[in-house]
Design a protein around this motif. Structure first.
Motif, PDB file in Angstrom:
ATOM      1  N   ALA A 174      -8.509 -12.920  -6.991  1.00 48.64           N
ATOM      2  CA  ALA A 174      -8.504 -11.799  -7.934  1.00 48.64           C
ATOM      3  C   ALA A 174      -8.141 -10.512  -7.191  1.00 48.64           C
ATOM      4  CB  ALA A 174      -9.869 -11.667  -8.596  1.00 48.64           C
ATOM      5  N   GLY A 175      -7.310  -9.695  -7.821  1.00 47.84           N
ATOM      6  CA  GLY A 175      -6.822  -8.478  -7.191  1.00 47.84           C
ATOM      7  C   GLY A 175      -5.503  -8.659  -6.470  1.00 47.84           C
TER       8      GLY A 175
ATOM      9  N   LYS B 240      -6.142 -11.020 -12.473  1.00 45.59           N
ATOM     10  CA  LYS B 240      -7.493 -11.357 -12.899  1.00 45.59           C
ATOM     11  C   LYS B 240      -7.552 -12.849 -13.243  1.00 45.59           C
ATOM     12  CE  LYS B 240      -7.842  -6.756 -14.998  1.00 45.59           C
ATOM     13  NZ  LYS B 240      -8.646  -6.175 -13.903  1.00 45.59           N
ATOM     14  N   PRO B 241      -8.719 -13.453 -13.187  1.00 42.98           N
ATOM     15  CA  PRO B 241      -8.809 -14.885 -13.525  1.00 42.98           C
ATOM     16  C   PRO B 241      -8.237 -15.211 -14.896  1.00 42.98           C
ATOM     17  CG  PRO B 241     -10.817 -14.179 -12.434  1.00 42.98           C
ATOM     18  CD  PRO B 241      -9.990 -12.939 -12.661  1.00 42.98           C
ATOM     19  N   GLU B 242      -8.373 -14.290 -15.842  1.00 44.34           N
ATOM     20  CA  GLU B 242      -7.848 -14.552 -17.192  1.00 44.34           C
ATOM     21  C   GLU B 242      -6.325 -14.504 -17.269  1.00 44.34           C
ATOM     22  OE1 GLU B 242     -10.110 -12.243 -16.335  1.00 44.34           O
ATOM     23  OE2 GLU B 242      -9.783 -10.342 -17.410  1.00 44.34           O
ATOM     24  N   ASP B 243      -5.662 -14.087 -16.190  1.00 41.56           N
ATOM     25  CA  ASP B 243      -4.195 -14.099 -16.140  1.00 41.56           C
ATOM     26  C   ASP B 243      -3.658 -15.483 -15.779  1.00 41.56           C
ATOM     27  OD1 ASP B 243      -4.292 -10.886 -14.494  1.00 41.56           O
ATOM     28  OD2 ASP B 243      -4.010 -11.305 -16.639  1.00 41.56           O
TER      29      ASP B 243
ATOM     30  N   SER C 103      -8.272 -16.969  -8.424  1.00 43.11           N
ATOM     31  CA  SER C 103      -9.669 -17.287  -8.144  1.00 43.11           C
ATOM     32  C   SER C 103     -10.511 -16.020  -8.161  1.00 43.11           C
ATOM     33  CB  SER C 103      -9.782 -17.989  -6.793  1.00 43.11           C
ATOM     34  OG  SER C 103      -9.251 -17.173  -5.767  1.00 43.11           O
ATOM     35  N   SER C 104     -11.723 -16.152  -8.669  1.00 42.40           N
ATOM     36  CA  SER C 104     -12.610 -14.984  -8.764  1.00 42.40           C
ATOM     37  C   SER C 104     -13.414 -14.816  -7.488  1.00 42.40           C
ATOM     38  CB  SER C 104     -13.550 -15.156  -9.955  1.00 42.40           C
ATOM     39  OG  SER C 104     -14.273 -16.348  -9.838  1.00 42.40           O
TER      40      SER C 104
END
Length: 121
Positions: free
Chosen positions: A14-15, A92-95, A120-121
């Motif tokens: 993430a990021g 973001k994980p939702e992407d 990954s978060s």
């Protein structure tokens, strides 16, 4: 028949950032609406699955970016007009999902085989 080939997918934390590429031709890019779609389906377009439009660009006219990715994703075209990019920042994980390149010049619609994006978060 229009051939579209995506590349640039992968797995990032993430990021992180990824740049997806869709190789087409200048003739296709200039005469079609080029879009990037996201799906939870597997590779290769399946008309029975759900696809959401993430970004699209019509040559010399309109551009669309999904609200949830505005400020993070950018759609652009290479100088020789052969490639459409999707720059994805601050992922973001939702992407996550399968990303497909699409060429639309009704009544003709073409899809690439898709690339996987994992976050990954």
């Amino acid at each position: 028949q229009v051939k579209l080939v995506e590349s640039g997918g992968g797995s990032v934390p993430a990021g992180g950032s990824l740049r997806l590429s869709c190789l087409a031709t200048a003739d296709v890019v200039k005469t079609s609406t080029m879009g990037w779609f996201r799906s939870s389906a597997g590779s290769h377009y399946d008309p029975g699955s759900q696809y959401e439009l993430v970004a699209s660009r019509s040559w010399g006219t309109s551009m669309y970016i999904k609200d949830s990715v505005k400020g993070r994703f950018t759609i652009s075209v290479s100088g020789d007009l052969s490639t459409v990019y999707l720059q994805m920042n601050d992922l973001k994980p939702e992407d996550a999902g399968m990303y497909f390149c699409n060429s639309a010049s009704p009544p003709h619609f073409y899809w690439g085989p898709g690339v996987q994006v994992s976050v990954s978060s």
